[in-house]
Write a protein that holds these residues in place. Structure first.
Motif, PDB file in Angstrom:
ATOM      1  N   LEU A  95       0.627  28.914  16.843  1.00 40.92           N
ATOM      2  CA  LEU A  95       1.541  29.113  17.965  1.00 40.92           C
ATOM      3  C   LEU A  95       0.833  29.669  19.195  1.00 40.92           C
ATOM      4  O   LEU A  95       1.416  29.727  20.269  1.00 40.92           O
ATOM      5  N   THR A 139       0.076  32.698  19.644  1.00 40.53           N
ATOM      6  CA  THR A 139       0.455  34.088  19.891  1.00 40.53           C
ATOM      7  C   THR A 139      -0.697  35.041  19.600  1.00 40.53           C
ATOM      8  O   THR A 139      -0.678  36.183  20.041  1.00 40.53           O
ATOM      9  N   GLU A 179      -3.436  34.911  20.914  1.00 38.57           N
ATOM     10  CA  GLU A 179      -4.029  35.208  22.217  1.00 38.57           C
ATOM     11  C   GLU A 179      -3.275  36.353  22.891  1.00 38.57           C
ATOM     12  O   GLU A 179      -3.864  37.203  23.556  1.00 38.57           O
ATOM     13  N   ARG A 218      -9.751  33.707  29.569  1.00 37.81           N
ATOM     14  CA  ARG A 218      -9.747  34.279  28.218  1.00 37.81           C
ATOM     15  C   ARG A 218     -10.855  35.307  28.055  1.00 37.81           C
ATOM     16  O   ARG A 218     -10.706  36.266  27.303  1.00 37.81           O
ATOM     17  N   TYR A 269      -1.163  39.597  30.973  1.00 38.21           N
ATOM     18  CA  TYR A 269      -1.752  38.265  30.770  1.00 38.21           C
ATOM     19  C   TYR A 269      -0.697  37.261  30.342  1.00 38.21           C
ATOM     20  O   TYR A 269       0.058  37.490  29.403  1.00 38.21           O
ATOM     21  N   PRO A 297      -0.894  33.719  28.868  1.00 32.96           N
ATOM     22  CA  PRO A 297      -1.799  32.664  28.400  1.00 32.96           C
ATOM     23  C   PRO A 297      -1.240  31.283  28.721  1.00 32.96           C
ATOM     24  O   PRO A 297      -0.047  31.128  28.985  1.00 32.96           O
ATOM     25  N   GLU A 298      -2.117  30.304  28.656  1.00 33.33           N
ATOM     26  CA  GLU A 298      -1.714  28.918  28.863  1.00 33.33           C
ATOM     27  C   GLU A 298      -0.648  28.568  27.816  1.00 33.33           C
ATOM     28  O   GLU A 298      -0.721  29.016  26.678  1.00 33.33           O
ATOM     29  N   PRO A 318       2.732  31.353  25.000  1.00 34.87           N
ATOM     30  CA  PRO A 318       3.159  31.546  23.618  1.00 34.87           C
ATOM     31  C   PRO A 318       4.055  32.773  23.454  1.00 34.87           C
ATOM     32  O   PRO A 318       3.958  33.719  24.235  1.00 34.87           O
TER      33      PRO A 318
END
Lengths: 248, 321
Positions: free
Chosen positions: A83, A85, A87, B45, B78, B80-81, B84
């Motif tokens: 998913l 997540t 990150e 990142r 942040y 993210p792309e 999520p």
């Protein structure tokens, strides 16, 4: 340190909630209870034996956990990666090990809950006879530790892949190895060509030998240490894998 | 606030980012441009501490991201792309979780969640689980997560991706407003967004910075920048062109169309600026041309973008035009 504990608690709380937001936890608990009862009463003949102990109950746990624990643990990291997540989670001000421990504890709590819900069997055996409740407590502690060891292995295989099925199969195979390592047919096979110290070494990493002595009521520190070291080692490896994946 | 020096990242033999250096100060909104696969996301990142660089230094608010990541991460929000999020949680639950990980507790956490819900227009869906939401709402939920702790540094990977035009406008306004007090980096494919929001833009191509400047500076690099366009209601193309070519400041001129007659005059290197348009205007006045339009071109970002990053597509410049 208080920061670490707070982060671990936050992550564990979310993960635990996640298990109950999906059917995973309910299915696991129901299936575990049904199978545990089936094996104890129907296969092992708890009543026919007429013994006031839970030997027939605990004997099946290594085999029940073999399939059920990887089913609970397989989503731990593969879902996070699938998913994206992961990150989100790892760019928060938390360390990777806080996340790993938090998620592990949440899943372990689900297993503990399922195990705790087997309490009617304790009541039954106490109603029918006069069992040694110390031995029963030892059996529960051993069973919980063993579940934790299986789970930490699932956590490790789950970090390896974003595919839950692959993660599940790898965990089952590794756990199966740990069960069978001390099984007489396996050691018998090894004896024919390996030196005795090697056979002993392989038998020593087996879950069965350690779990059997605990469920007999002997809470030996070596057995406890065995399960704890599997947990620590597997979680550490989970950390290495998570790190390696980030490094690309 | 953000200092990046000589950042490099290899994925096996593939070089994703190759020696990127830049700084972003408080009050700056830095736009990250570049073709797909240019290294924008990888750079972001690395700045957010998700992946370690192969080489180079990253400092956020004075904290080294590699050696002291936790205090550095505290300062960053942040997105993210692909935005999520945990689909099984409700919007409010997810934001509360993010706030808790950011170290907010009790009333401070409740207020932070309320503020983020309000700023990102999530009031209507706050009790819905995220997996039931439309893409726009899911995106804004993740965006809300990034601003929950009112961070000093915001890193947004394609914050307007997948939003409808109204939502895009809202997000841009939000970024511009927050950019007054924060250091913001955001990546985008939409060039008009850069002009609308950024105080500075960086174009990345194949892992390296190929342009760095304010949107106006970048536009000035375009071929047509500084050229004067003249549209006349009537007139003979050849005659008008020769008169314009006769102006001393004109390097060359092009007849863009015959009817209506549109001529574009390019200045000499030294002759750029408002005087050039005036010079063309004076000739038009003297010749009594029926002028309908006269303006100086600012240049276009997409032309610059294409000029700088074109070789990646394998097409020649003529084909692309």
């Amino acid at each position: 340190m208080s920061d670490s504990i707070r982060n671990i608690r936050t992550i564990a709380k979310r993960e635990f909630g996640g298990y109950f937001a999906s059917p995973v936890a309910f299915v696991f608990i129901v299936i575990f209870l049904l199978l545990a009862a089936f094996f104890t009463f129907m296969i092992a003949g708890f009543f026919e034996r007429g013994e006031a102990n839970l030997q027939t109950f605990f004997t099946w746990h290594p085999w029940l956990y073999l399939f059920l624990v990887p089913a609970v643990g397989m989503r731990l990291w593969s879902d996070e990666r699938r998913l994206g997540t992961i990150e989100l989670l790892l760019t928060m001000p938390v360390t990777a090990w806080q996340a790993i421990v938090g998620k592990f504890l949440a899943a372990w709590a689900v297993l503990a809950l399922a195990l705790a819900l087997t309490f009617p069997v304790v009541i039954t055996v106490n109603y029918l006879g006069h069992p040694d409740n110390g031995v029963i407590l030892g059996g529960y502690i051993g069973s919980l530790l063993m579940a934790g060891a299986y789970l930490s292995i699932s956590s490790m295989t789950s970090a390896l892949t974003r595919n839950q099925v692959v993660s599940f199969i790898l965990a089952v195979v590794l756990a199966l190895f740990l069960i069978l390592a001390g099984y007489p047919p396996v050691t018998g096979l090894l004896v024919q060509w390996a030196s005795p110290w090697f056979v002993d070494g392989v038998a020593a990493v087996s879950m069965m030998t350690h779990f059997e002595s605990i469920q007999k009521g002997v809470l030996d520190s070596r057995d406890v240490l065995y399960f704890l070291s599997i947990i620590v080692f597997s979680l550490f490896t989970t950390g290495v894998i998570v790190r390696a994946h980030r490094a690309g | 606030m953000i200092k990046v020096r000589n950042l490099k990242k290899n994925f096996g033999p593939k070089v994703a980012v190759n020696g990127v250096s830049f700084t972003v100060a408080k009050g700056e909104v830095l736009g990250f441009l570049g073709p797909n696969g240019a290294g924008k996301s990888t750079t972001m990142r690395m700045i957010t501490g998700f992946i370690p660089p192969t080489d180079g230094e990253i400092s956020v608010g004075g904290f080294d991201m590699l050696n002291d990541p936790i205090p550095a991460k505290r300062l960053i929000g942040y997105l993210p792309e692909n935005a999520p999020s945990y689909g099984d949680m409700t919007v409010q639950g997810f934001l509360s979780f993010a706030a808790e990980l950011r170290g907010l507790a009790g009333d401070a956490r409740r207020q932070a969640v309320e503020r983020a819900i309000e700023m990102c227009f999530l009031e209507a869906v706050r009790h819905q689980s995220i997996e039931t939401l439309s893409k726009g709402f899911r995106h804004r939920t993740c965006f809300a997560q990034s601003i929950i702790h009112d961070p000093e540094v915001l890193i947004l990977d394609e914050p307007t991706d997948g939003l409808d035009p109204n939502q895009k406008h809202e997000v841009r306004t939000l970024i511009r407003r927050m950019g007054e007090k924060k250091a913001i980096i955001f990546s985008t494919h939409i060039l008009e967004e850069v002009e609308a929001v950024c105080s500075r833009a960086i174009i990345i191509d194949r892992g390296a910075i190929v342009a760095n400047g304010t949107p106006a500076e970048l536009k000035a690099r375009s071929e047509n920048a500084g050229a004067v366009v003249l549209r006349l209601a009537s007139g003979a193309a050849a005659g008008v062109k020769s008169k314009i070519d006769g102006i001393s400041a004109v390097e060359r001129s092009v007849v863009v169309s015959e009817s209506p007659l549109v001529v574009r005059a390019f200045p000499r290197k030294s002759g750029r600026g408002p005087e050039f348009a005036r010079a063309v205007g004076e000739v038009a006045l003297r010749e009594r041309w029926a002028v309908e339009e006269l303006h100086t071109e600012e240049g276009r970002l997409d032309e610059v973008f294409r000029d700088i990053t074109l070789p990646d597509t394998g097409a020649t410049k003529e084909e692309a035009q």
